[in-house]
Design a protein around this motif. Structure first.
Motif, mmCIF file in Angstrom:
data_model
loop_
_atom_site.group_PDB
_atom_site.id
_atom_site.type_symbol
_atom_site.label_atom_id
_atom_site.label_comp_id
_atom_site.label_asym_id
_atom_site.label_seq_id
_atom_site.Cartn_x
_atom_site.Cartn_y
_atom_site.Cartn_z
ATOM 1 N N GLN B 161 -6.411 4.618 -2.690
ATOM 2 C CA GLN B 161 -5.097 4.009 -2.876
ATOM 3 C C GLN B 161 -4.613 3.388 -1.560
ATOM 4 O OE1 GLN B 161 -3.552 3.272 -5.465
ATOM 5 N NE2 GLN B 161 -1.344 3.518 -5.312
ATOM 6 N N THR B 162 -4.856 4.080 -0.449
ATOM 7 C CA THR B 162 -4.448 3.530 0.846
ATOM 8 C C THR B 162 -5.221 2.249 1.149
ATOM 9 O OG1 THR B 162 -4.104 5.793 1.569
ATOM 10 C CG2 THR B 162 -4.083 4.108 3.277
ATOM 11 N N ARG B 164 -6.406 0.163 -1.032
ATOM 12 C CA ARG B 164 -5.868 -0.921 -1.866
ATOM 13 C C ARG B 164 -4.531 -1.402 -1.322
ATOM 14 N NH1 ARG B 164 -7.415 2.685 -6.622
ATOM 15 N NH2 ARG B 164 -9.642 2.258 -6.766
ATOM 16 N N ALA B 165 -3.792 -0.494 -0.731
ATOM 17 C CA ALA B 165 -2.528 -0.907 -0.097
ATOM 18 C C ALA B 165 -2.830 -1.837 1.082
ATOM 19 C CB ALA B 165 -1.745 0.316 0.363
ATOM 20 N N GLN B 167 -5.419 -3.847 1.189
ATOM 21 C CA GLN B 167 -5.769 -5.124 0.569
ATOM 22 C C GLN B 167 -4.530 -5.868 0.108
ATOM 23 O OE1 GLN B 167 -9.173 -5.575 -2.145
ATOM 24 N NE2 GLN B 167 -9.373 -3.370 -2.027
ATOM 25 N N ALA B 168 -3.606 -5.127 -0.491
ATOM 26 C CA ALA B 168 -2.371 -5.753 -0.971
ATOM 27 C C ALA B 168 -1.606 -6.363 0.202
ATOM 28 C CB ALA B 168 -1.504 -4.725 -1.696
ATOM 29 N N ALA B 170 -2.876 -7.370 2.952
ATOM 30 C CA ALA B 170 -3.628 -8.526 3.424
ATOM 31 C C ALA B 170 -3.326 -9.747 2.558
ATOM 32 C CB ALA B 170 -5.128 -8.228 3.404
ATOM 33 N N ALA B 176 3.656 -6.585 -1.109
ATOM 34 C CA ALA B 176 3.220 -5.210 -0.829
ATOM 35 C C ALA B 176 4.411 -4.369 -0.406
ATOM 36 C CB ALA B 176 2.141 -5.205 0.252
ATOM 37 N N MET B 179 6.271 -2.977 -3.168
ATOM 38 C CA MET B 179 5.650 -1.835 -3.838
ATOM 39 C C MET B 179 5.989 -0.535 -3.110
ATOM 40 S SD MET B 179 4.033 -3.346 -6.244
ATOM 41 C CE MET B 179 5.263 -4.629 -6.151
ATOM 42 N N GLY B 180 6.665 -0.664 -1.982
ATOM 43 C CA GLY B 180 6.971 0.525 -1.185
ATOM 44 C C GLY B 180 5.919 0.797 -0.132
ATOM 45 N N ILE B 181 5.081 -0.202 0.140
ATOM 46 C CA ILE B 181 4.061 -0.045 1.176
ATOM 47 C C ILE B 181 4.688 -0.411 2.523
ATOM 48 C CG2 ILE B 181 1.856 -0.930 2.038
ATOM 49 C CD1 ILE B 181 1.209 -1.540 -0.996
ATOM 50 N N ASN B 182 4.523 0.485 3.479
ATOM 51 C CA ASN B 182 5.074 0.248 4.810
ATOM 52 C C ASN B 182 4.072 -0.605 5.587
ATOM 53 O OD1 ASN B 182 5.922 0.418 7.440
ATOM 54 N ND2 ASN B 182 6.450 2.587 7.324
ATOM 55 N N MET B 186 0.326 -0.040 7.675
ATOM 56 C CA MET B 186 -0.932 -0.671 7.269
ATOM 57 C C MET B 186 -1.525 -1.442 8.442
ATOM 58 S SD MET B 186 -1.693 0.227 4.337
ATOM 59 C CE MET B 186 -0.768 1.695 4.014
#
Ligand SMILES: Nc1ncnc2c1ncn2[C@@H]1O[C@H](COP(=O)(O)OP(=O)(O)O)[C@@H](O)[C@H]1O
Ligand SMILES: [Mg+2]
Lengths: 234, 284
Positions: B161-162, B164-165, B167-168, B170, B176, B179-182, B186
């Motif tokens: 999952q990390t 893919r985060a 990749q997202a 990127a 991203a 989606m709540g990705i910091n 990353m």
């Protein structure tokens, strides 16, 4: 539930929103309509923390959020479906959906939400292992909405979900929004598709060059001269 | 003779791949070219050397230590420097990583002199004979290690999952974030993994390669060509392109003249940049 209080938002010192205020009560569908460049996307980006206001404040469920980063705001229960869908095209449908649930811990609960979502969007289950970039425009919009729902939001914000879709798909998107609303999710919808957006809304606002110029129930606004002339061409 | 060359080119190519994977990952996620990538590799080599000299730790066992060390070097580089130039003009970004390269090379020169050093008696040494071909064991181990490391990075990026985060981030940093990705995390992670790739390659090379302050330059340049050929941001691309470049170098060196092997690599680079700027593959 959400209170936007006199926010001013700038891009490089040039204001895009001057002094915008509005409120959303739990369980409502609120629409903000306005033409291209009015500042609709800027409002949503500011609520979700991608932008920060230079003046004014935003409160969600009693907490100030206008200085918080997006990942904290998602966690608090606000999901934002951005303009132009912005799905992760190289990832599969199901990978996109799981990224929507990035802030959630329990795998079981995520799988449960995924099942609910597949019930709402059967086409996504059919295409679950397909690369998201290979979906049609309508399917991508469904995916973008589904992905936002994976975070189990209290407030779902959508930026022009009907943009670039054929009329038949547009009504499908609006039907889906009604269904989502019936599940108890509060909705903030931003649209140029004025008629549909106002018909759907409990409360609505007209935005013009960074100012709210008109507000009322959706029905009331549909009756006003401004809306009829400027947006419905009547 | 030719198959002998092909084997050694192939083995070297796998190491090029690993170095390039780190570079391409940093570029793919953070969109900054890390000119200090070869210097990270050099640090990995020196770390291995000193662990061997001072603590008698064999490079094989130094591998996890130095990989983790360079992971943190990557993170610290991001935290202290890159983060400050994220929104700066490209020129400022280039100067900062280029400056870091110069700094690290000079630091190595100052601390450890410009002497060429070699790990004299590593655990893995000597050569194998297979069907009349000689394969250097350290090179074989290095290539196998590089391949495993490349595979691990690919597995991480595509199967967790990390990853893919990453990749997202990127593909679309803003989406991203929604989606709540910091993205800050990353970016740091991409620098960490990038550093770890360079570090691991450094350790593997230290088994048989000379160690000196500017050793990273050669690998830096090759890695740029590999990344361009494989497609900026593509891990499988970097993997395949690394092998191609490894083979081309030895063949070119053999068929034309040893002095020309870098020239041939750069001709390939130019042809790729002009004819197929997106490289052989897309991102990831
Ligand atoms: N990234 C940006 N940089 C500079 N100006 C921007 C940027 N995004 C939007 N604007 C400007 O802000 C205003 C509002 O834009 P936006 O919120 O995207 O409007 P809408 O979504 O209603 O079409 C426009 O004048 C637009 O040109
Ligand atoms: Mg917009």
């Amino acid at each position: 539930m959400l209170r936007v209080d006199r926010i001013r938002v700038c891009y490089d010192d040039i204001p895009a929103l001057h002094e915008v205020s509005f409120e959303i009560e739990e369980g409502q569908i609120v629409s903000i309509v306005g033409s291209n460049g009015a500042g609709k996307s800027t409002i949503l980006k500011t609520i979700s923390g991608l932008l920060h206001p230079v003046a004014g404040q935003i409160e969600f469920a009693g907490t100030r959020i206008d200085r918080s980063p997006p990942y904290e705001i998602v966690r608090m229960g606000i999901a934002h479906v951005p303009e132009g869908r912005r799905i992760f095209s190289r990832l599969s449908v199901v990978e996109n959906l799981y990224l929507g649930a990035y802030t959630r811990k329990s795998d079981e609960e995520k799988a449960e939400t995924l099942e609910q979502i597949f019930r709402l969007f059967p086409i996504l289950e059919e295409r679950r292992n397909q690369r998201a970039g290979t979906l049609s425009g309508g399917e991508q919009q469904m995916l973008a909405i589904a992905r936002a729902l994976m975070s189990r939001p209290k407030l779902l914000m959508l930026d022009e979900p009907s943009l670039g879709l054929m009329p038949i798909l547009v009504s499908k998107v609006f039907d889906t929004l009604k269904q989502i609303h019936e599940e108890g999710i509060t909705i903030l919808l931003v649209e140029q598709n004025v008629r549909e957006a106002l018909e759907l809304a409990d409360r609505a606002y007209v935005l013009m060059t960074g100012n709210i110029v008109l507000q009322g129930t959706g029905e009331e606004l549909l009756e006003t001269d401004l809306v009829r002339q400027a947006y419905l061409g009547m | 003779m030719l198959s002998q060359l092909l084997i050694s080119g192939f083995l070297m190519g796998l190491i090029f791949s690993l170095v390039a994977v780190g570079l391409t990952l940093i570029w793919g996620v953070v969109e900054i070219v890390n000119f200090a990538h070869g210097a990270f590799l050099m640090l990995g080599m020196y770390a291995t050397y000193w662990l061997y000299r001072l603590l008698s730790i064999d490079p094989l066992f130094a591998l996890p230590i130095c990989t983790i060390l360079l992971f943190f070097v990557g993170i610290v580089t991001y935290r202290l420097m890159i983060r400050r130039v994220l929104t700066a003009p490209m020129v400022a970004q280039i100067f900062s990583t280029f400056g870091l390269m110069v700094f690290l090379e000079n630091m190595a020169h100052f601390l450890w002199s410009s002497d060429y050093r070699l790990i004299k008696e590593p655990l893995v040494h000597g050569r194998l004979e297979v069907f009349g071909l000689f394969i250097s064991k350290p090179q074989l181990v290095a290539a196998a290690g590089a391949m495993v490391a490349t595979g691990l990075v690919y597995w991480f990026v595509t199967r967790t999952q990390t990853g893919r985060a990453l990749q997202a981030t990127a593909e679309d940093k803003e989406a991203a974030a929604l989606m709540g990705i910091n993205s800050d995390r990353m970016f740091a992670l991409a620098w960490g993994i990038g550093g770890a790739c360079a570090g691991a390659a450094g350790v593997l090379l230290a088994n048989f390669y000379f160690i000196f302050p500017k050793v990273g330059d050669i690998f830096n340049l090759t890695a740029f060509v590999v990344v361009a050929l494989g497609g900026f941001g593509s891990i499988p691309g970097a993997f395949i392109a690394g092998i191609i470049i490894g083979l081309v170098q030895v063949l070119g060196g053999h068929l034309v003249a040893p002095a020309f092997k870098s020239v041939i690599v750069f001709i390939i680079y130019l042809v790729v940049v002009i004819a197929r700027p997106q490289g052989l593959f897309g991102k990831f």
